[in-house]
Write an enzyme that holds these catalytic residues in place. Structure first.
Site, PDB file in Angstrom:
ATOM      1  N   GLY A 219      10.687  10.873   3.724  1.00 46.85           N
ATOM      2  CA  GLY A 219      10.155  11.258   2.423  1.00 46.85           C
ATOM      3  C   GLY A 219      11.167  11.256   1.296  1.00 46.85           C
TER       4      GLY A 219
ATOM      5  N   ASN B 111      11.735   8.855  -0.749  1.00 48.20           N
ATOM      6  CA  ASN B 111      11.082   8.257  -1.926  1.00 48.20           C
ATOM      7  C   ASN B 111      10.090   9.231  -2.545  1.00 48.20           C
ATOM      8  OD1 ASN B 111      11.864   5.302  -2.450  1.00 48.20           O
ATOM      9  ND2 ASN B 111      11.755   5.424  -0.234  1.00 48.20           N
TER      10      ASN B 111
ATOM     11  N   ILE C   5      -2.938  -0.662   5.421  1.00 43.60           N
ATOM     12  CA  ILE C   5      -3.981  -0.075   4.561  1.00 43.60           C
ATOM     13  C   ILE C   5      -5.295  -0.817   4.799  1.00 43.60           C
ATOM     14  CG2 ILE C   5      -4.696   0.364   2.169  1.00 43.60           C
ATOM     15  CD1 ILE C   5      -2.302   2.015   3.142  1.00 43.60           C
TER      16      ILE C   5
ATOM     17  N   ASN D   7       3.689  -0.208  -3.470  1.00 38.63           N
ATOM     18  CA  ASN D   7       4.527  -0.026  -2.282  1.00 38.63           C
ATOM     19  C   ASN D   7       5.974  -0.264  -2.662  1.00 38.63           C
ATOM     20  OD1 ASN D   7       5.076   0.181   0.612  1.00 38.63           O
ATOM     21  ND2 ASN D   7       5.462  -2.029   0.549  1.00 38.63           N
TER      22      ASN D   7
ATOM     23  N   HIS E 101       9.431  -1.613  -1.146  1.00 34.95           N
ATOM     24  CA  HIS E 101       9.937  -2.343   0.018  1.00 34.95           C
ATOM     25  C   HIS E 101      11.451  -2.489  -0.135  1.00 34.95           C
ATOM     26  CE1 HIS E 101       9.923  -5.019   3.457  1.00 34.95           C
ATOM     27  NE2 HIS E 101      10.722  -5.816   2.774  1.00 34.95           N
TER      28      HIS E 101
ATOM     29  N   GLU F 170      15.779   1.943  -4.593  1.00 28.63           N
ATOM     30  CA  GLU F 170      14.445   2.506  -4.349  1.00 28.63           C
ATOM     31  C   GLU F 170      14.158   3.741  -5.190  1.00 28.63           C
ATOM     32  OE1 GLU F 170      13.333   2.891  -0.212  1.00 28.63           O
ATOM     33  OE2 GLU F 170      14.901   1.483   0.306  1.00 28.63           O
TER      34      GLU F 170
HETATM   35  C1  GRF Z   1      12.898   3.464   3.923  1.00 25.86           C
HETATM   36  O1  GRF Z   1      13.503   2.476   4.732  1.00 25.86           O
HETATM   37  C2  GRF Z   1      12.353   2.813   2.684  1.00 25.86           C
HETATM   38  O2  GRF Z   1      13.134   1.705   2.331  1.00 25.86           O
HETATM   39  C3  GRF Z   1      11.012   2.342   3.101  1.00 25.86           C
HETATM   40  O3  GRF Z   1      10.549   3.327   4.037  1.00 25.86           O
HETATM   41  C4  GRF Z   1      11.684   3.965   4.657  1.00 25.86           C
HETATM   42  C5  GRF Z   1      11.536   5.465   4.655  1.00 25.86           C
HETATM   43  O4  GRF Z   1      11.654   5.955   3.360  1.00 25.86           O
HETATM   44  N1  GRF Z   1      10.153   2.199   1.961  1.00 25.86           N
HETATM   45  P1  GRF Z   1      11.443   7.519   3.012  1.00 25.86           P
HETATM   46  O5  GRF Z   1      12.788   8.169   3.141  1.00 25.86           O
HETATM   47  O6  GRF Z   1      10.452   8.071   4.020  1.00 25.86           O
HETATM   48  O7  GRF Z   1      10.921   7.523   1.619  1.00 25.86           O
END
Ligand code: GRF
Length: 216
Positions: free
Chosen positions: A12, A14, A94, A108, A110, A181
């Protein structure tokens, strides 16, 4: 106010970047109305709880088949009446009915510069392992709209990150998260909240001004 549902599966970080972005004003006029995870042990759910954001766990393991799961997932999303669905490290495909209902309203993040190192089998650490194996000098992250393909929807934002000589997949993943990100995902959400993102002929552009909201 943009109502955002954030879908998570893991740490989590992001999701945390979005929460922090709303708190510090980098993301305006937005509320996370629900966090949905397919993994009851996802630390992302703890982050939601700590920030008083309603959350629910919908795991394919809890349903007789994919059709049942898809219906439950669609219902959980619809109940929150989102303007935007954010896949933030979400590892579940999805359902097509959701993509159809929320056309160009699902984004999303990536961890590569699409179209490199993306598609089926390219997620999480695996992306960075392939990047290091190939020996590329620049990688990065991409925010894109979600369509019926895998990592194939219109690209909204990208940000490059340098690959260094002695990188391990873990070190590179952390740099891509920190330098790309966690920056472009809040930036994309803010632009959408300000109505500055438009998609024409499958290509996305972000208007610099804050003119009136698209009705698209
Ligand atoms: C990370 O590798 C990110 O690049 C991808 O999902 C993974 C987990 O991210 N989008 P998070 O820490 O759960 O947001």
């Amino acid at each position: 106010m943009l109502r955002a549902v954030v879908c998570v599966s893991g740490g989590g970080t992001n999701l945390q970047a979005i929460i922090d972005g709303i708190k510090n004003g980098r993301i305006g006029n937005t509320e996370i109305v629900r966090v949905i995870s397919n993994n009851k042990n996802a630390y992302a759910l703890k982050r939601a709880e700590e920030n008083h954001i309603p959350s629910v766990c919908i795991s394919p393991k809890d349903y007789a088949d994919r059709g049942e799961f898809n219906r439950a997932f669609l219902e959980a999303v619809q109940k929150a009446s989102p303007d935007l669905i954010v896949l933030a490290g979400f590892l579940v495909v999805i359902p097509e009915e959701i993509i159809a209902e929320y056309r160009n309203r699902i984004i999303n993040i990536h961890p590569s510069l699409i179209p490199s190192f993306c598609g089926t089998g390219y997620y999480g650490l695996k992306v960075h392992e392939r990047v290091l194996e190939r020996g590329v000098k620049i990688t990065g992250a991409t925010v894109h709209f979600v369509d019926e393909g895998t990592d194939t929807g219109p690209i909204i934002l990208q940000k490059p990150v340098e690959v260094k000589e002695d990188d391990t997949p873990e070190i590179l993943q952390k740099r891509v998260m920190e330098q790309a990100e966690w920056i472009i995902l809040p930036e994309a959400i803010n632009a959408i909240a300000e109505g500055r993102v438009e998609v024409k002929n499958g290509k996305c552009r972000i208007r610099k001004d804050g003119k009136d909201r698209d009705n698209g």
